[in-house]
Design a protein around this motif. Sequence first.
Motif, PDB file in Angstrom:
ATOM      1  N   PRO A 138       9.853 -13.542   9.727  1.00 45.98           N
ATOM      2  CA  PRO A 138       8.483 -13.906   9.376  1.00 45.98           C
ATOM      3  C   PRO A 138       8.263 -13.916   7.871  1.00 45.98           C
ATOM      4  O   PRO A 138       8.973 -13.245   7.119  1.00 45.98           O
ATOM      5  N   ASN A 139       7.269 -14.699   7.445  1.00 44.86           N
ATOM      6  CA  ASN A 139       6.898 -14.704   6.037  1.00 44.86           C
ATOM      7  C   ASN A 139       6.075 -13.464   5.718  1.00 44.86           C
ATOM      8  O   ASN A 139       5.491 -12.828   6.588  1.00 44.86           O
ATOM      9  N   GLY A 140       5.988 -13.162   4.414  1.00 50.16           N
ATOM     10  CA  GLY A 140       5.127 -12.072   3.960  1.00 50.16           C
ATOM     11  C   GLY A 140       5.890 -10.806   3.627  1.00 50.16           C
ATOM     12  O   GLY A 140       7.025 -10.606   4.079  1.00 50.16           O
ATOM     13  N   GLN A 141       5.257  -9.967   2.804  1.00 50.24           N
ATOM     14  CA  GLN A 141       5.863  -8.702   2.428  1.00 50.24           C
ATOM     15  C   GLN A 141       4.797  -7.762   1.867  1.00 50.24           C
ATOM     16  O   GLN A 141       3.722  -8.196   1.463  1.00 50.24           O
ATOM     17  N   TRP A 142       5.116  -6.489   1.864  1.00 51.41           N
ATOM     18  CA  TRP A 142       4.202  -5.487   1.343  1.00 51.41           C
ATOM     19  C   TRP A 142       4.291  -5.431  -0.178  1.00 51.41           C
ATOM     20  O   TRP A 142       5.376  -5.446  -0.742  1.00 51.41           O
ATOM     21  N   PHE A 143       3.133  -5.365  -0.813  1.00 53.00           N
ATOM     22  CA  PHE A 143       3.038  -5.186  -2.259  1.00 53.00           C
ATOM     23  C   PHE A 143       2.393  -3.848  -2.551  1.00 53.00           C
ATOM     24  O   PHE A 143       1.629  -3.315  -1.741  1.00 53.00           O
ATOM     25  N   THR A 144       2.690  -3.330  -3.723  1.00 57.49           N
ATOM     26  CA  THR A 144       2.034  -2.108  -4.203  1.00 57.49           C
ATOM     27  C   THR A 144       1.260  -2.457  -5.460  1.00 57.49           C
ATOM     28  O   THR A 144       1.826  -2.956  -6.430  1.00 57.49           O
ATOM     29  N   SER A 145      -0.038  -2.215  -5.455  1.00 56.78           N
ATOM     30  CA  SER A 145      -0.884  -2.565  -6.598  1.00 56.78           C
ATOM     31  C   SER A 145      -0.676  -1.575  -7.740  1.00 56.78           C
ATOM     32  O   SER A 145       0.016  -0.562  -7.603  1.00 56.78           O
ATOM     33  N   SER A 146      -1.288  -1.881  -8.886  1.00 58.14           N
ATOM     34  CA  SER A 146      -1.184  -1.003 -10.051  1.00 58.14           C
ATOM     35  C   SER A 146      -1.835   0.347  -9.801  1.00 58.14           C
ATOM     36  O   SER A 146      -1.589   1.307 -10.521  1.00 58.14           O
ATOM     37  N   THR A 147      -2.666   0.422  -8.744  1.00 51.68           N
ATOM     38  CA  THR A 147      -3.304   1.686  -8.383  1.00 51.68           C
ATOM     39  C   THR A 147      -2.582   2.359  -7.210  1.00 51.68           C
ATOM     40  O   THR A 147      -3.135   3.241  -6.552  1.00 51.68           O
ATOM     41  N   SER A 148      -1.337   1.899  -6.933  1.00 52.48           N
ATOM     42  CA  SER A 148      -0.478   2.469  -5.892  1.00 52.48           C
ATOM     43  C   SER A 148      -0.978   2.200  -4.477  1.00 52.48           C
ATOM     44  O   SER A 148      -0.571   2.869  -3.529  1.00 52.48           O
ATOM     45  N   ARG A 149      -1.829   1.210  -4.313  1.00 52.83           N
ATOM     46  CA  ARG A 149      -2.309   0.841  -2.984  1.00 52.83           C
ATOM     47  C   ARG A 149      -1.417  -0.244  -2.410  1.00 52.83           C
ATOM     48  O   ARG A 149      -1.113  -1.222  -3.082  1.00 52.83           O
ATOM     49  N   GLN A 150      -0.984  -0.076  -1.168  1.00 49.17           N
ATOM     50  CA  GLN A 150      -0.147  -1.079  -0.524  1.00 49.17           C
ATOM     51  C   GLN A 150      -1.003  -2.113   0.206  1.00 49.17           C
ATOM     52  O   GLN A 150      -2.017  -1.760   0.820  1.00 49.17           O
ATOM     53  N   TRP A 151      -0.580  -3.354   0.150  1.00 52.78           N
ATOM     54  CA  TRP A 151      -1.274  -4.417   0.873  1.00 52.78           C
ATOM     55  C   TRP A 151      -0.293  -5.523   1.216  1.00 52.78           C
ATOM     56  O   TRP A 151       0.735  -5.672   0.578  1.00 52.78           O
ATOM     57  N   TRP A 152      -0.610  -6.305   2.245  1.00 53.43           N
ATOM     58  CA  TRP A 152       0.285  -7.330   2.765  1.00 53.43           C
ATOM     59  C   TRP A 152      -0.074  -8.683   2.173  1.00 53.43           C
ATOM     60  O   TRP A 152      -1.222  -9.105   2.202  1.00 53.43           O
ATOM     61  N   PHE A 153       0.939  -9.371   1.637  1.00 55.54           N
ATOM     62  CA  PHE A 153       0.740 -10.702   1.075  1.00 55.54           C
ATOM     63  C   PHE A 153       1.655 -11.694   1.764  1.00 55.54           C
ATOM     64  O   PHE A 153       2.875 -11.553   1.716  1.00 55.54           O
TER      65      PHE A 153
ATOM     66  N   SER B 291       2.826 -15.316   1.470  1.00 54.14           N
ATOM     67  CA  SER B 291       2.834 -16.440   0.539  1.00 54.14           C
ATOM     68  C   SER B 291       2.814 -17.784   1.251  1.00 54.14           C
ATOM     69  O   SER B 291       2.584 -18.819   0.623  1.00 54.14           O
ATOM     70  N   GLY B 292       3.079 -17.788   2.550  1.00 50.97           N
ATOM     71  CA  GLY B 292       3.086 -19.027   3.310  1.00 50.97           C
ATOM     72  C   GLY B 292       4.443 -19.689   3.433  1.00 50.97           C
ATOM     73  O   GLY B 292       4.587 -20.658   4.164  1.00 50.97           O
ATOM     74  N   ALA B 293       5.440 -19.166   2.702  1.00 56.17           N
ATOM     75  CA  ALA B 293       6.772 -19.789   2.741  1.00 56.17           C
ATOM     76  C   ALA B 293       7.823 -18.778   2.322  1.00 56.17           C
ATOM     77  O   ALA B 293       7.593 -17.947   1.442  1.00 56.17           O
ATOM     78  N   ARG B 294       8.985 -18.884   2.941  1.00 55.52           N
ATOM     79  CA  ARG B 294      10.064 -17.949   2.621  1.00 55.52           C
ATOM     80  C   ARG B 294      10.512 -18.090   1.168  1.00 55.52           C
ATOM     81  O   ARG B 294      10.818 -17.091   0.500  1.00 55.52           O
ATOM     82  N   ALA B 295      10.543 -19.314   0.646  1.00 54.76           N
ATOM     83  CA  ALA B 295      10.971 -19.522  -0.736  1.00 54.76           C
ATOM     84  C   ALA B 295      10.031 -18.823  -1.712  1.00 54.76           C
ATOM     85  O   ALA B 295      10.472 -18.270  -2.730  1.00 54.76           O
TER      86      ALA B 295
END
Length: 206
Positions: free
Chosen positions: A15-30, A32-36
């Motif tokens: 599946p597409n998407g991955q977890w990001f960690t913000s500058s405030t250490s908060r995790q969220w799912w992004f 992008s719509g495409a594997r590339a």
Amino acid sequence: MQNPDTPAISGNSGPNGQWFTSSTSRQWWFDSGARALDFAYTGAMGDNPAWEKLHSPSDFAQWLEGRFEASDGTVSERDLTDARGLREAIATIASALSVNETPDLKQVDVINLFAATPDVPPRLAGGGMKAGRTTVRTSQALSSMAREAVFLFGAEQHERIRECAADDCALVFYDESRSNNRRWCSMQRCGNRAKVRSHRARNAAR
């Protein structure tokens, strides 16, 4: 949901998407719509150092296994160097197209070179013979992502490469929706914040 006009990506993609960690250490799912583009967001795009995921060949091997179910898990230092080069090219062109700028021709050449190499061949399940390799080599995975980038950045699709509509966000995504009206990197992040600001503005106006 995958755009019906998008060619099937071979190699049993995850599946597409991955977890990001913000500058405030908060995790969220992004998503992008495409594997590339997911690949580009392993470190070449964005301004948060925590987003860099490809520190070593083993890091890249792990990422590939999440996107190519048949990945053979073998990544050399040379593979990692190649991956970073392709990743930068995808990131640079996606960023340019998202703000209607002309892509760097040298980066176009990089993507075309990787796309010209053998990618993951399609296989029809159910046969009795094992024709060809049953695992995905790293070079094939890179070629598959380069070919997807060729499709995404082509004349018929590049207008779907967009930057998040939030004033304080520059994340880039491919709008794979049928209605072609995606505005936010994530409804749970920027979309929700926009709704909150709009609601407060309406209350203030009253």
